[in-house]
Design a protein around this motif. Structure first.
Motif, short mmCIF file in Angstrom:
data_model
loop_
_atom_site.label_atom_id
_atom_site.label_comp_id
_atom_site.label_asym_id
_atom_site.label_seq_id
_atom_site.Cartn_x
_atom_site.Cartn_y
_atom_site.Cartn_z
N ALA A 153 -27.53 -16.78 30.25
CA ALA A 153 -26.73 -18.01 30.12
C ALA A 153 -25.28 -17.70 29.80
CB ALA A 153 -27.32 -18.90 29.03
N ASN A 154 -24.38 -18.47 30.37
CA ASN A 154 -22.95 -18.47 30.04
C ASN A 154 -22.26 -17.12 30.23
OD1 ASN A 154 -23.08 -21.23 29.20
ND2 ASN A 154 -24.10 -20.51 27.36
N LYS A 155 -22.72 -16.35 31.22
CA LYS A 155 -22.05 -15.09 31.52
C LYS A 155 -22.36 -14.68 32.95
CE LYS A 155 -24.48 -12.98 28.16
NZ LYS A 155 -25.76 -13.50 27.77
N GLU A 170 -33.74 -16.56 29.97
CA GLU A 170 -32.84 -17.70 30.14
C GLU A 170 -31.63 -17.59 29.21
OE1 GLU A 170 -35.64 -21.47 31.18
OE2 GLU A 170 -36.03 -20.44 29.28
N LEU A 171 -31.87 -17.25 27.98
CA LEU A 171 -30.79 -17.12 27.00
C LEU A 171 -29.89 -15.93 27.33
CD1 LEU A 171 -29.52 -18.20 24.40
CD2 LEU A 171 -31.08 -16.74 23.12
N SER A 216 -32.64 -20.33 39.65
CA SER A 216 -32.34 -19.98 38.26
C SER A 216 -33.28 -18.88 37.79
CB SER A 216 -32.50 -21.20 37.35
OG SER A 216 -31.54 -22.18 37.66
N ASN A 224 -24.24 -17.51 35.11
CA ASN A 224 -24.74 -18.55 34.22
C ASN A 224 -26.19 -18.91 34.53
OD1 ASN A 224 -24.66 -20.41 32.11
ND2 ASN A 224 -23.82 -22.04 33.39
N GLY A 225 -27.00 -17.88 34.73
CA GLY A 225 -28.42 -18.07 34.94
C GLY A 225 -28.87 -18.33 36.36
#
Length: 158
Positions: A31-33, A27-28, A7, A131-132
């Protein structure tokens, strides 16, 4: 050094994109991409400006067509330099990541000490982050530019 399956570590970064500049956590941001990230030793340097960054600018639409959400360029430079370089290279579609203090680069284990050239910089590499999580990683040998180019990572995307 980070490897496939790891990660993205915690680190503070500054991003510059068409919506402006923002401070965030790595992290942000990842995330989710799906993100194609490439890193290089320095903005406005010869190989980086003449070959590495331009390849990703030219192939941007191809990355989007393959389902990539963001194409990002990281360098251990401050946000002002990265923003100026983005504008000078017509790279407004890319997200520039200013890792001014090398926090993310150090956390990734991908630092390069260039001595009097600029001190601590980033090694040249490309990676795919889903997603990371790192799903592809291409790290160049010292002074190399053979595996981190846009064509290579584009060919690795499924």
């Amino acid at each position: 050094m980070i490897k496939i399956g790891d990660s993205i570590p915690a680190a503070s970064i500054t991003t510059i994109d068409k919506d402006g500049q923002a401070s965030t956590s790595a992290e942000l941001f990842f995330a989710n991409k799906k993100v194609v990230l490439f890193a290089l030793p320095g903005a406005f340097t010869p190989t980086c400006s003449e070959a590495h960054l331009p390849g990703f600018v030219v192939k941007y639409d191809d990355f989007i067509a393959k389902g990539i959400d963001v194409v990002a360029c990281l360098s251990v430079n401050d946000a002002f330099v990265m923003k100026a370089w983005q504008a000078s290279q017509n790279a407004e579609n890319l997200t520039m990541i200013a890792d001014g203090g090398a926090a993310l680069t150090e956390a990734l284990g991908l630092t390069l000490n260039t001595g009097d050239f600029g001190g601590v910089r980033s090694q040249r590499y490309s990676m795919m982050v889903d997603n990371g999580v790192v799903t592809q990683l291409n790290v160049e040998p010292a002074n190399g530019f053979e595996v981190s180019d846009a064509e290579t990572i584009l060919g690795q995307l499924t």
